[in-house]
Design a protein around this motif. Sequence first.
Motif, PDB file in Angstrom:
ATOM      1  N   ILE A  14       5.057   9.002  12.807  1.00  0.00           N
ATOM      2  CA  ILE A  14       6.458   9.519  12.808  1.00  0.00           C
ATOM      3  C   ILE A  14       6.905   9.758  11.456  1.00  0.00           C
ATOM      4  CG2 ILE A  14       8.669   8.501  13.102  1.00  0.00           C
ATOM      5  CD1 ILE A  14       6.991   8.879  15.819  1.00  0.00           C
ATOM      6  N   VAL A  15       6.130   9.107  10.317  1.00  0.00           N
ATOM      7  CA  VAL A  15       6.655   9.346   9.047  1.00  0.00           C
ATOM      8  C   VAL A  15       6.090  10.782   8.591  1.00  0.00           C
ATOM      9  CG1 VAL A  15       6.138   8.858   6.672  1.00  0.00           C
ATOM     10  CG2 VAL A  15       6.520   7.085   8.044  1.00  0.00           C
ATOM     11  N   MET A  16       4.984  11.462   9.208  1.00  0.00           N
ATOM     12  CA  MET A  16       4.443  12.846   8.523  1.00  0.00           C
ATOM     13  C   MET A  16       5.361  13.755   9.563  1.00  0.00           C
ATOM     14  SD  MET A  16       0.407  12.418   8.199  1.00  0.00           S
ATOM     15  CE  MET A  16      -0.017  11.029   9.454  1.00  0.00           C
ATOM     16  N   ILE A  17       5.889  13.535  10.600  1.00  0.00           N
ATOM     17  CA  ILE A  17       6.719  14.286  11.340  1.00  0.00           C
ATOM     18  C   ILE A  17       8.125  14.325  10.666  1.00  0.00           C
ATOM     19  CG2 ILE A  17       8.088  14.862  13.277  1.00  0.00           C
ATOM     20  CD1 ILE A  17       5.987  13.560  14.928  1.00  0.00           C
ATOM     21  N   ALA A  18       8.541  13.200  10.165  1.00  0.00           N
ATOM     22  CA  ALA A  18       9.611  13.350   9.481  1.00  0.00           C
ATOM     23  C   ALA A  18       9.671  14.201   8.198  1.00  0.00           C
ATOM     24  CB  ALA A  18      10.415  11.812   9.276  1.00  0.00           C
ATOM     25  N   ILE A  19       8.508  13.833   7.335  1.00  0.00           N
ATOM     26  CA  ILE A  19       8.319  14.560   6.317  1.00  0.00           C
ATOM     27  C   ILE A  19       8.492  16.120   6.316  1.00  0.00           C
ATOM     28  CG2 ILE A  19       6.849  15.214   4.251  1.00  0.00           C
ATOM     29  CD1 ILE A  19       5.873  12.219   4.510  1.00  0.00           C
ATOM     30  N   GLY A  20       7.671  16.589   7.302  1.00  0.00           N
ATOM     31  CA  GLY A  20       7.747  18.061   7.820  1.00  0.00           C
ATOM     32  C   GLY A  20       9.132  18.154   7.951  1.00  0.00           C
ATOM     33  N   LEU A 210       1.010  17.429  12.251  1.00  0.00           N
ATOM     34  CA  LEU A 210       2.443  16.547  12.209  1.00  0.00           C
ATOM     35  C   LEU A 210       3.529  17.176  11.387  1.00  0.00           C
ATOM     36  CD1 LEU A 210       0.727  12.964  12.230  1.00  0.00           C
ATOM     37  CD2 LEU A 210       1.674  14.414  14.084  1.00  0.00           C
ATOM     38  N   LEU A 211       3.195  17.701  10.120  1.00  0.00           N
ATOM     39  CA  LEU A 211       4.065  18.552   9.533  1.00  0.00           C
ATOM     40  C   LEU A 211       4.508  19.655  10.108  1.00  0.00           C
ATOM     41  CD1 LEU A 211       2.336  18.526   5.918  1.00  0.00           C
ATOM     42  CD2 LEU A 211       4.447  17.268   6.627  1.00  0.00           C
ATOM     43  N   TYR A 212       3.532  20.478  11.035  1.00  0.00           N
ATOM     44  CA  TYR A 212       4.073  21.624  11.760  1.00  0.00           C
ATOM     45  C   TYR A 212       5.217  21.136  12.932  1.00  0.00           C
ATOM     46  CZ  TYR A 212       3.493  25.407  15.011  1.00  0.00           C
ATOM     47  OH  TYR A 212       3.953  26.399  15.849  1.00  0.00           O
ATOM     48  N   ILE A 213       4.821  20.012  13.466  1.00  0.00           N
ATOM     49  CA  ILE A 213       5.867  19.357  14.514  1.00  0.00           C
ATOM     50  C   ILE A 213       7.029  19.319  13.651  1.00  0.00           C
ATOM     51  CG2 ILE A 213       6.189  17.511  15.963  1.00  0.00           C
ATOM     52  CD1 ILE A 213       3.311  17.210  16.505  1.00  0.00           C
ATOM     53  N   GLY A 214       7.117  18.478  12.731  1.00  0.00           N
ATOM     54  CA  GLY A 214       8.491  18.466  11.829  1.00  0.00           C
ATOM     55  C   GLY A 214       8.989  19.581  11.498  1.00  0.00           C
ATOM     56  N   ILE A 215       8.500  20.750  11.308  1.00  0.00           N
ATOM     57  CA  ILE A 215       9.067  22.095  10.801  1.00  0.00           C
ATOM     58  C   ILE A 215       9.716  22.730  12.104  1.00  0.00           C
ATOM     59  CG2 ILE A 215       8.352  24.351  10.286  1.00  0.00           C
ATOM     60  CD1 ILE A 215       6.136  23.111   8.387  1.00  0.00           C
ATOM     61  N   VAL A 216       9.042  22.550  13.275  1.00  0.00           N
ATOM     62  CA  VAL A 216       9.502  23.188  14.450  1.00  0.00           C
ATOM     63  C   VAL A 216      10.657  22.399  14.798  1.00  0.00           C
ATOM     64  CG1 VAL A 216       9.054  23.289  16.957  1.00  0.00           C
ATOM     65  CG2 VAL A 216       7.226  23.877  15.288  1.00  0.00           C
ATOM     66  N   LEU A 217      10.684  21.104  14.730  1.00  0.00           N
ATOM     67  CA  LEU A 217      11.942  20.149  14.966  1.00  0.00           C
ATOM     68  C   LEU A 217      13.043  20.626  14.002  1.00  0.00           C
ATOM     69  CD1 LEU A 217      10.443  16.632  15.653  1.00  0.00           C
ATOM     70  CD2 LEU A 217      11.513  18.233  17.357  1.00  0.00           C
ATOM     71  N   ALA A 218      12.821  21.001  12.751  1.00  0.00           N
ATOM     72  CA  ALA A 218      13.809  21.318  12.000  1.00  0.00           C
ATOM     73  C   ALA A 218      14.580  22.618  12.255  1.00  0.00           C
ATOM     74  CB  ALA A 218      13.277  21.307  10.591  1.00  0.00           C
ATOM     75  N   ASP A 219      13.743  23.733  12.659  1.00  0.00           N
ATOM     76  CA  ASP A 219      13.963  24.818  13.127  1.00  0.00           C
ATOM     77  C   ASP A 219      15.047  24.718  14.446  1.00  0.00           C
ATOM     78  OD1 ASP A 219      12.975  26.273  10.674  1.00  0.00           O
ATOM     79  OD2 ASP A 219      11.001  26.749  11.868  1.00  0.00           O
ATOM     80  N   ALA A 220      14.431  24.291  15.319  1.00  0.00           N
ATOM     81  CA  ALA A 220      15.025  23.958  16.509  1.00  0.00           C
ATOM     82  C   ALA A 220      16.273  23.065  16.567  1.00  0.00           C
ATOM     83  CB  ALA A 220      14.060  23.583  17.700  1.00  0.00           C
ATOM     84  N   GLY A 221      16.091  22.146  15.474  1.00  0.00           N
ATOM     85  CA  GLY A 221      17.445  21.043  15.583  1.00  0.00           C
ATOM     86  C   GLY A 221      17.072  19.856  16.045  1.00  0.00           C
ATOM     87  N   LEU A 222      17.393  18.735  15.971  1.00  0.00           N
ATOM     88  CA  LEU A 222      17.092  17.386  16.575  1.00  0.00           C
ATOM     89  C   LEU A 222      17.533  17.373  17.949  1.00  0.00           C
ATOM     90  CD1 LEU A 222      17.542  14.700  13.796  1.00  0.00           C
ATOM     91  CD2 LEU A 222      15.456  15.607  14.705  1.00  0.00           C
ATOM     92  N   HIS A 223      18.565  18.215  18.200  1.00  0.00           N
ATOM     93  CA  HIS A 223      19.128  18.135  19.774  1.00  0.00           C
ATOM     94  C   HIS A 223      17.997  18.779  20.767  1.00  0.00           C
ATOM     95  CE1 HIS A 223      19.948  22.225  17.999  1.00  0.00           C
ATOM     96  NE2 HIS A 223      19.719  22.538  19.373  1.00  0.00           N
ATOM     97  N   SER A 224      16.953  19.381  19.964  1.00  0.00           N
ATOM     98  CA  SER A 224      15.939  19.937  20.920  1.00  0.00           C
ATOM     99  C   SER A 224      15.062  18.916  21.500  1.00  0.00           C
ATOM    100  CB  SER A 224      14.816  20.765  20.032  1.00  0.00           C
ATOM    101  OG  SER A 224      14.522  20.180  19.118  1.00  0.00           O
ATOM    102  N   ILE A 225      15.163  17.644  20.951  1.00  0.00           N
ATOM    103  CA  ILE A 225      14.592  16.575  21.554  1.00  0.00           C
ATOM    104  C   ILE A 225      15.293  15.883  22.805  1.00  0.00           C
ATOM    105  CG2 ILE A 225      13.457  14.207  21.227  1.00  0.00           C
ATOM    106  CD1 ILE A 225      13.493  14.614  18.467  1.00  0.00           C
ATOM    107  N   ARG A 226      14.619  16.219  23.926  1.00  0.00           N
ATOM    108  CA  ARG A 226      15.335  15.913  25.304  1.00  0.00           C
ATOM    109  C   ARG A 226      14.550  15.272  26.148  1.00  0.00           C
ATOM    110  NH1 ARG A 226      14.064  20.588  23.997  1.00  0.00           N
ATOM    111  NH2 ARG A 226      13.135  22.224  25.408  1.00  0.00           N
ATOM    112  N   PHE A 227      15.176  14.896  27.263  1.00  0.00           N
ATOM    113  CA  PHE A 227      14.496  14.357  28.393  1.00  0.00           C
ATOM    114  C   PHE A 227      14.809  14.967  29.598  1.00  0.00           C
ATOM    115  CE2 PHE A 227      14.196  10.938  25.163  1.00  0.00           C
ATOM    116  CZ  PHE A 227      12.778  10.493  25.458  1.00  0.00           C
TER     117      PHE A 227
END
Length: 316
Positions: A14-20, A210-227
């Motif tokens: 989780i930390v590495m994703i957050a850093i990305g 994991l950095l890559y995942i964080g970058i993708v989340l940054a580009d898409a926005g945290l709202h992209s985390i959805r169920f």
Amino acid sequence: MIFLTSLGSIFPIIVMIAIGYILRKRHWFHHTFSENVSKLITNVALPCSIFYSVLKYLNMEALKEVSNRLIFTFASVIIGYVAAFLVIKLVKMREGRRGVFYNAVVNANTIFIGLPLNMALFGEAASKYYLMYYITNTVSIWTLGYMLLASDPMENSGDAKGGFDLKKLLSPPLIAFVIAFAVLLSGIKVITPIVETTKYLGSVVTPLALLYIGIVLADAGLHSIRFDLDTNLALLGRFVFSSVVMIVLLKIAGRFVKLDLLEIKTFVIQAAAPVFAALPILTNETKGDIGYSTNVVTTSTILFVVVIPVLMMFLK
């Protein structure tokens, strides 16, 4: 105690994703960085990681002793692919997500989460059982798993449809696995400089993925985390269906093969591990739905903290 152990195995991820995520938001990474990282991981780091892991974690003694367990680990994978196929047809899942869904249901993060968690919970005694699941999971990812990803680009990706190109199956990671397994079976001793080189290059896979995942989340926005429906189905398949199938197969196998409690726990825990971290990288390379892929990896990793204590209570 089990909750803290599972939390400890998830926390660095989780930390590495957050850093990305943070570094991308602060514009430390150029917009081409994630694409370059994707190619580096797929063509260089992952093959090295697989080659080194096979030589380090597998040995002929363990293969001879418990290789019959491969029957029900591979059976669980086959059942998972069939079930995922039926769900995809039932909900009419859109193009670009189907290959991701197959992999999310069937293929787990056995190296970067499964291995350290297994060691923490069960110790060295369970390593030979872990290796059987590792073999199954690795073969599944780099054969049928990768083939299904490569056969399912998004509709607007520009990739030609119709027919699977055999060249896509002969990916660098799969070739590395075949070579490493051939070296293992033949008993060839690989010189230390080569082993160390693959070790160092392979060690960058997890941080970069994991950095890559964080970058993708940054580009898409945290709202992209959805169920949404597709994500919920993938999570149910990864955590519930895979675990239940493994438990049923072990109950059946127990009538023919003597199983101890340690290997039962090992196989069930590995079957329920989160989606493997490199899936968004492979999805990008095969022109699939990167947002969906990132979402299932992130949500499954976070929820795993809760899943493990529940599973361990059930196994008791």
